[in-house]
Write a protein that holds these residues in place. Sequence first.
Motif, PDB file in Angstrom:
ATOM      1  N   MET A 181     -21.520   5.202  17.658  1.00  0.00           N
ATOM      2  CA  MET A 181     -21.417   3.820  18.102  1.00  0.00           C
ATOM      3  C   MET A 181     -22.765   3.123  18.025  1.00  0.00           C
ATOM      4  N   ALA A 182     -23.841   3.838  18.404  1.00  0.00           N
ATOM      5  CA  ALA A 182     -25.168   3.248  18.375  1.00  0.00           C
ATOM      6  C   ALA A 182     -25.545   2.848  16.956  1.00  0.00           C
ATOM      7  N   ALA A 183     -25.125   3.653  15.975  1.00  0.00           N
ATOM      8  CA  ALA A 183     -25.442   3.326  14.596  1.00  0.00           C
ATOM      9  C   ALA A 183     -24.733   2.054  14.162  1.00  0.00           C
ATOM     10  N   GLN A 184     -23.507   1.836  14.652  1.00  0.00           N
ATOM     11  CA  GLN A 184     -22.752   0.642  14.299  1.00  0.00           C
ATOM     12  C   GLN A 184     -23.364  -0.596  14.924  1.00  0.00           C
ATOM     13  N   ALA A 185     -23.946  -0.452  16.106  1.00  0.00           N
ATOM     14  CA  ALA A 185     -24.481  -1.614  16.822  1.00  0.00           C
ATOM     15  C   ALA A 185     -25.997  -1.590  16.821  1.00  0.00           C
ATOM     16  N   ALA A 186     -26.563  -1.232  15.671  1.00  0.00           N
ATOM     17  CA  ALA A 186     -28.012  -1.067  15.599  1.00  0.00           C
ATOM     18  C   ALA A 186     -28.764  -2.362  15.846  1.00  0.00           C
ATOM     19  N   ASP A 187     -28.092  -3.501  15.629  1.00  0.00           N
ATOM     20  CA  ASP A 187     -28.769  -4.780  15.812  1.00  0.00           C
ATOM     21  C   ASP A 187     -28.907  -5.149  17.282  1.00  0.00           C
ATOM     22  N   GLU A 188     -28.190  -4.464  18.169  1.00  0.00           N
ATOM     23  CA  GLU A 188     -28.230  -4.770  19.595  1.00  0.00           C
ATOM     24  C   GLU A 188     -28.790  -3.566  20.334  1.00  0.00           C
ATOM     25  N   ARG A 189     -30.046  -3.638  20.722  1.00  0.00           N
ATOM     26  CA  ARG A 189     -30.675  -2.506  21.391  1.00  0.00           C
ATOM     27  C   ARG A 189     -30.085  -2.306  22.776  1.00  0.00           C
ATOM     28  N   ASN A 190     -29.742  -1.065  23.082  1.00  0.00           N
ATOM     29  CA  ASN A 190     -29.261  -0.723  24.416  1.00  0.00           C
ATOM     30  C   ASN A 190     -29.771   0.675  24.754  1.00  0.00           C
ATOM     31  N   ASP A 191     -30.741   0.739  25.658  1.00  0.00           N
ATOM     32  CA  ASP A 191     -31.330   2.017  26.048  1.00  0.00           C
ATOM     33  C   ASP A 191     -30.495   2.758  27.089  1.00  0.00           C
ATOM     34  N   ILE A 192     -29.358   2.176  27.491  1.00  0.00           N
ATOM     35  CA  ILE A 192     -28.484   2.797  28.486  1.00  0.00           C
ATOM     36  C   ILE A 192     -27.214   3.273  27.787  1.00  0.00           C
ATOM     37  N   PRO A 193     -26.968   4.565  27.709  1.00  0.00           N
ATOM     38  CA  PRO A 193     -25.727   5.043  27.096  1.00  0.00           C
ATOM     39  C   PRO A 193     -24.507   4.504  27.832  1.00  0.00           C
ATOM     40  N   GLY A 194     -23.532   4.013  27.088  1.00  0.00           N
ATOM     41  CA  GLY A 194     -22.325   3.443  27.681  1.00  0.00           C
ATOM     42  C   GLY A 194     -21.316   4.505  28.079  1.00  0.00           C
ATOM     43  N   CYS A 195     -20.540   4.227  29.117  1.00  0.00           N
ATOM     44  CA  CYS A 195     -19.587   5.214  29.646  1.00  0.00           C
ATOM     45  C   CYS A 195     -18.170   5.056  29.091  1.00  0.00           C
ATOM     46  N   TYR A 196     -17.779   3.872  28.717  1.00  0.00           N
ATOM     47  CA  TYR A 196     -16.394   3.679  28.278  1.00  0.00           C
ATOM     48  C   TYR A 196     -16.097   4.369  26.948  1.00  0.00           C
ATOM     49  N   PRO A 197     -16.981   4.283  25.940  1.00  0.00           N
ATOM     50  CA  PRO A 197     -16.731   5.085  24.734  1.00  0.00           C
ATOM     51  C   PRO A 197     -16.727   6.580  25.040  1.00  0.00           C
ATOM     52  N   TYR A 198     -17.610   7.000  25.933  1.00  0.00           N
ATOM     53  CA  TYR A 198     -17.681   8.419  26.298  1.00  0.00           C
ATOM     54  C   TYR A 198     -16.371   8.900  26.904  1.00  0.00           C
ATOM     55  N   ALA A 199     -15.785   8.063  27.771  1.00  0.00           N
ATOM     56  CA  ALA A 199     -14.515   8.432  28.427  1.00  0.00           C
ATOM     57  C   ALA A 199     -13.304   8.039  27.599  1.00  0.00           C
ATOM     58  N   GLN A 200     -13.522   7.556  26.370  1.00  0.00           N
ATOM     59  CA  GLN A 200     -12.458   7.107  25.466  1.00  0.00           C
ATOM     60  C   GLN A 200     -11.594   6.029  26.118  1.00  0.00           C
ATOM     61  N   LEU A 201     -12.294   5.074  26.732  1.00  0.00           N
ATOM     62  CA  LEU A 201     -11.614   3.955  27.398  1.00  0.00           C
ATOM     63  C   LEU A 201     -12.190   2.607  26.933  1.00  0.00           C
ATOM     64  N   SER A 202     -12.617   2.560  25.682  1.00  0.00           N
ATOM     65  CA  SER A 202     -13.259   1.340  25.178  1.00  0.00           C
ATOM     66  C   SER A 202     -12.347   0.124  25.290  1.00  0.00           C
ATOM     67  N   GLN A 203     -11.053   0.312  25.101  1.00  0.00           N
ATOM     68  CA  GLN A 203     -10.123  -0.817  25.156  1.00  0.00           C
ATOM     69  C   GLN A 203     -10.003  -1.394  26.566  1.00  0.00           C
ATOM     70  N   GLN A 204     -10.302  -0.597  27.570  1.00  0.00           N
ATOM     71  CA  GLN A 204     -10.191  -1.048  28.964  1.00  0.00           C
ATOM     72  C   GLN A 204     -11.524  -1.542  29.543  1.00  0.00           C
ATOM     73  N   GLN A 205     -12.566  -1.541  28.748  1.00  0.00           N
ATOM     74  CA  GLN A 205     -13.890  -1.880  29.268  1.00  0.00           C
ATOM     75  C   GLN A 205     -13.967  -3.344  29.703  1.00  0.00           C
ATOM     76  N   PRO A 206     -14.351  -3.614  30.957  1.00  0.00           N
ATOM     77  CA  PRO A 206     -14.475  -5.001  31.424  1.00  0.00           C
ATOM     78  C   PRO A 206     -15.644  -5.704  30.744  1.00  0.00           C
ATOM     79  N   ALA A 207     -15.572  -7.025  30.726  1.00  0.00           N
ATOM     80  CA  ALA A 207     -16.669  -7.815  30.157  1.00  0.00           C
ATOM     81  C   ALA A 207     -17.900  -7.705  31.051  1.00  0.00           C
ATOM     82  N   PRO A 208     -19.095  -7.812  30.465  1.00  0.00           N
ATOM     83  CA  PRO A 208     -20.320  -7.788  31.290  1.00  0.00           C
ATOM     84  C   PRO A 208     -20.401  -9.010  32.192  1.00  0.00           C
ATOM     85  N   SER A 209     -21.335  -8.992  33.122  1.00  0.00           N
ATOM     86  CA  SER A 209     -21.444 -10.053  34.129  1.00  0.00           C
ATOM     87  C   SER A 209     -21.954 -11.374  33.561  1.00  0.00           C
TER      88      SER A 209
END
Length: 277
Positions: free
Chosen positions: A15-43
């Motif tokens: 996933m990080a390779a696909q979104a290389a243009d957007e730096r994120n030093d915090i690993p995301g949990c929703y792809p890890y838990a295979q729940l990307s479709q349920q991920q809420p929008a950021p604040s």
Amino acid sequence: MRRLLPLLVVGLLPMAAQAADERNDIPGCYPYAQLSQQQPAPSGRELVVIIDETVQMSQALQRSAWDHAMRYVRPGDSVRLYQFSAFLQNHYMKLQFAGLLDVPLQGKVRNSIGSKSLKQLDACLQQQAAFFQKTFGQQFVGSFGKPGEEIARSEIFGSLRKIAEDLASRPSQERVVLLVSDMLENSDFGSFYQSNRIRDIDPEAELKKVQQKNLLADFAGARVYVHGAGLVAGDSKGAYRSGSTLQRLEQFWRVYLQQSNADLAAFGAPELTADLR
């Protein structure tokens, strides 16, 4: 639990390779838990911490700045950390940290998820919060000037303009800037010092010079909180600052920020006493 984060990071590599243009030093949990479709929008909120490496700041003031940042940040927020200095070898403006915290699932969406997936997600979110505090904290502490390392110059105007340009490509609904600096420019452009003392600046005259040199920035309506203004090391000549000197300094930066499309929400001279909002 201790093995969770390394597995999380490995799982995110594609996933990080696909979104290389957007730096994120915090690993995301929703792809890890295979729940990307349920991920809420950021604040939509973003905290930008800017630390002036040229300032020798006590541990107490560093801790106070950290506490302000931690009280403000909540799940779903974007956090960025910049360090700036003079434009010298190994001392220049750097983006030390950039990350986005996940939002926990709530309500009907959460109730529709199986217990195994929820357990995995909740454990990951706890680990993510700890990872953020540790990683961001290391970069935060490392951004301050080192004891005994004195940097004579301070390029505040030029650094703020470059940081604002960097932020311009990242629109946010709500942006708060915690600016940790003595706010004392000391460069080829000009100096707020005279004979090793803070001089009583003429805010209007200094602002005209900034305008002539095209050194205003555009912070897109951000609220700015200053921590450390007027700070001079206790063993320096002229460590005393009068109330009128600090008043002139605050007046200058208030108008500078207004003309840089920002609002000076609080001016800590040196300690910021108002919470970030």
